[in-house]
Design an enzyme around this catalytic site. Sequence first.
Site, mmCIF file in Angstrom:
data_model
loop_
_atom_site.group_PDB
_atom_site.id
_atom_site.type_symbol
_atom_site.label_atom_id
_atom_site.label_comp_id
_atom_site.label_asym_id
_atom_site.label_seq_id
_atom_site.Cartn_x
_atom_site.Cartn_y
_atom_site.Cartn_z
ATOM 1 N N LEU A 89 0.820 -1.218 0.000
ATOM 2 C CA LEU A 89 0.000 0.000 0.000
ATOM 3 C C LEU A 89 0.850 1.261 0.000
ATOM 4 O O LEU A 89 1.756 1.409 0.820
ATOM 5 C CB LEU A 89 -0.919 -0.020 1.229
ATOM 6 C CG LEU A 89 -1.863 1.158 1.413
ATOM 7 C CD1 LEU A 89 -3.206 0.688 1.961
ATOM 8 C CD2 LEU A 89 -1.271 2.222 2.332
ATOM 9 N N ASN A 117 0.637 5.423 0.392
ATOM 10 C CA ASN A 117 -0.225 6.590 0.640
ATOM 11 C C ASN A 117 0.554 7.882 0.431
ATOM 12 O O ASN A 117 1.070 8.074 -0.684
ATOM 13 C CB ASN A 117 -1.046 6.479 1.931
ATOM 14 C CG ASN A 117 -0.288 6.244 3.197
ATOM 15 O OD1 ASN A 117 0.458 5.284 3.319
ATOM 16 N ND2 ASN A 117 -0.478 7.102 4.171
ATOM 17 N N ASP A 118 0.652 8.751 1.378
ATOM 18 C CA ASP A 118 1.124 10.125 1.123
ATOM 19 C C ASP A 118 2.452 10.222 0.375
ATOM 20 O O ASP A 118 3.405 9.512 0.701
ATOM 21 C CB ASP A 118 1.353 10.868 2.445
ATOM 22 C CG ASP A 118 0.250 10.668 3.442
ATOM 23 O OD1 ASP A 118 -0.764 10.052 3.107
ATOM 24 O OD2 ASP A 118 0.424 11.128 4.579
ATOM 25 N N GLN A 125 4.801 7.058 1.466
ATOM 26 C CA GLN A 125 4.447 6.139 2.540
ATOM 27 C C GLN A 125 4.173 4.761 1.937
ATOM 28 O O GLN A 125 3.397 4.631 0.982
ATOM 29 C CB GLN A 125 3.183 6.634 3.255
ATOM 30 C CG GLN A 125 3.390 7.863 4.095
ATOM 31 C CD GLN A 125 4.072 7.525 5.413
ATOM 32 O OE1 GLN A 125 3.463 6.957 6.299
ATOM 33 N NE2 GLN A 125 5.351 7.877 5.516
ATOM 34 N N TYR A 163 6.292 7.806 9.639
ATOM 35 C CA TYR A 163 5.148 8.503 9.044
ATOM 36 C C TYR A 163 5.613 9.715 8.230
ATOM 37 O O TYR A 163 6.785 10.024 8.141
ATOM 38 C CB TYR A 163 4.174 8.926 10.158
ATOM 39 C CG TYR A 163 3.124 7.873 10.472
ATOM 40 C CD1 TYR A 163 3.287 6.546 10.104
ATOM 41 C CD2 TYR A 163 1.958 8.219 11.154
ATOM 42 C CE1 TYR A 163 2.309 5.596 10.390
ATOM 43 C CE2 TYR A 163 0.981 7.278 11.446
ATOM 44 C CZ TYR A 163 1.158 5.970 11.066
ATOM 45 O OH TYR A 163 0.193 5.043 11.346
ATOM 46 N N SER A 164 4.645 10.450 7.702
ATOM 47 C CA SER A 164 4.919 11.467 6.681
ATOM 48 C C SER A 164 5.809 12.619 7.126
ATOM 49 O O SER A 164 5.920 12.924 8.321
ATOM 50 C CB SER A 164 3.593 12.039 6.175
ATOM 51 O OG SER A 164 2.982 11.093 5.358
ATOM 52 N N ARG A 211 1.841 15.325 13.903
ATOM 53 C CA ARG A 211 2.703 14.680 12.896
ATOM 54 C C ARG A 211 2.820 15.475 11.602
ATOM 55 O O ARG A 211 2.234 16.524 11.448
ATOM 56 C CB ARG A 211 2.158 13.281 12.578
ATOM 57 C CG ARG A 211 0.726 13.241 12.121
ATOM 58 C CD ARG A 211 0.281 11.817 11.791
ATOM 59 N NE ARG A 211 -1.140 11.769 11.508
ATOM 60 C CZ ARG A 211 -2.073 11.449 12.405
ATOM 61 N NH1 ARG A 211 -1.725 11.121 13.636
ATOM 62 N NH2 ARG A 211 -3.350 11.454 12.073
ATOM 63 N N ASP A 212 3.581 14.926 10.685
ATOM 64 C CA ASP A 212 3.711 15.402 9.302
ATOM 65 C C ASP A 212 4.431 16.747 9.188
ATOM 66 O O ASP A 212 3.858 17.739 8.706
ATOM 67 C CB ASP A 212 2.321 15.491 8.615
ATOM 68 C CG ASP A 212 1.512 14.222 8.758
ATOM 69 O OD1 ASP A 212 2.126 13.152 8.958
ATOM 70 O OD2 ASP A 212 0.264 14.285 8.695
HETATM 71 C C1 FRU Z 1 -2.249 10.986 6.000
HETATM 72 C C2 FRU Z 1 -1.544 10.247 7.122
HETATM 73 C C3 FRU Z 1 -0.536 11.139 7.810
HETATM 74 C C4 FRU Z 1 0.420 10.140 8.398
HETATM 75 C C5 FRU Z 1 0.458 9.084 7.329
HETATM 76 C C6 FRU Z 1 0.668 7.690 7.818
HETATM 77 O O1 FRU Z 1 -2.740 10.131 5.029
HETATM 78 O O2 FRU Z 1 -2.487 9.750 8.047
HETATM 79 O O3 FRU Z 1 -1.089 12.017 8.758
HETATM 80 O O4 FRU Z 1 1.677 10.666 8.658
HETATM 81 O O5 FRU Z 1 -0.769 9.161 6.641
HETATM 82 O O6 FRU Z 1 0.846 6.802 6.766
#
Ligand code: FRU
Length: 493
Positions: free
Chosen positions: A44, A46-47, A63, A106-107, A168-169
């Site tokens: 998977l 994601n970001d 991610q 994480y991001s 986060r992020d």
């Molecule tokens: C957004 C999120 C971020 C986090 C990441 C984890 O999609 O939830 O806030 O860092 O994905 O994969």
Amino acid sequence: MEKLRDSKFRTILTARAGELEALKELAQKDPWKPVCHIHPECGLLNDPNGLAYFNGEYHVFYQWYPFGVIHGMKHWAHVKSGDLVHWKRMPVAIIPTEDYESHGAYSGSALEKDGELLLFYTGNIRYADEARSANLCMARMDKNYGITKAVANPLIEGVPAGYTGHVRDPKIWQDEDGKYCIFLGAQRKNRTGTLLVYESQDALQWKLRGELKTPMINFGYMWECPDYFRLDGRDILLFCPQGLAPAGHDYQNLYNVIYAVGKLDLANLTFETECVRELDKGFDFYAPQTFQDPAGRRLLLGWAGMSETEYPSDKNQWAHCLTLPRQLRLQDGVLRQMPARECQVLRTDCFSLRGCLTGNSVSIANDGNLYELDIDFTDIQSRDIMIELFKSEEERLLLRFDQVNGVVSLDRRSFLNNFTAPVGPVRTALFMPAERLAVKIVVDQSIAEVFINDGTVVFTARVFPQVRSTGIEIRADGNLVFDLAKYKLKRGI
Ligand code: FRU
């Protein structure tokens, strides 16, 4: 506190012999796999993370959970490109092996400093009792793509008082006077979202300045993935507020992305906001991030996906892709997004057609779902203009311009793989009807990106068509002139 134990929190270093190869083999056979959009070989995505132009090349991290289509232990995967369209897969950039990132890397974002690319990310921590925490971490990438985690990690340990574990992020940037700044997405103890501002002289030792004050007070329960940049003389704040209720044509997804145009005053920690708008009106768009290239362009990539949604490709052991790189421009307070001009490099086999519609339709010869379609409508005297893609007897993606009410809609209800029932199969947006209408659509197997009138309205949509659903048709209930070009596309990844 005892940490959460779950088999989904294991790193790629624990892969059994042949385990990933088997997943990749299954995923590779899937006809829905994109050809020019960045996607995972298996597992998977994601970001997008750490976007940067560094050492003469474009770098995109994302991610990634390698072992399945769930949100498990997140790694930072890495691809790079010399031209923004042909992507080479690189070794995994960040593998969460340390205590301070025990439940995933994480991001975060990137910044070049002293000849290295600094990758700022979130060390995610989960506890057995559902509680969580987060650490600010950093890794350095040198010019040979060697990546080392900072000895000083975590640079910020835990979350400040007054906030839940949802902090986060990091978005990092350097201020005009040389100091480094970070915006962090956060959730207050009262379950409302906000951004925290940190400052540093050396990008290692960080000091919390406080919350960024904006007029968006009760605006969702958590703000994820902030971004900040200057564009065309304005400051733009971009983030993902979770928990907004649908309002007219806005916020129709489970989670949504907004941008605010205004003026950042760091000394006073305020963002004077002129307007707030939704960035993309499609079904599958989240956590976008931007960066500036050497030519000064502001480029954006987003996650073409949505959390808490099962996608039809899950059964083939891969999920999601990124959008194409889009160039941003600001005009009249509206962010316009168009595919970066380099995307034209992927074009091949042009088919063009010019003609009139007089209340009828025309089908465009097409035999696969990998193309760019540019249509200019002029002399419009129609109330309704429709473009149908992925068309077969039972399926179609319907883009419809209601010229009377100035509403454009994208409807994916007819697909046999109808996978997002809870949030509805239609998305709508306002547009400015005129005698002229320009539409660019990029279709790549299971993703369509729709850019209307120079990117003033954009829809990102995933669809999972039957193999036979490749038709294209345009239709109008009155008169108009159309000028159309369709290009097949070459492989980019
Ligand atoms: C957004 C999120 C971020 C986090 C990441 C984890 O999609 O939830 O806030 O860092 O994905 O994969």
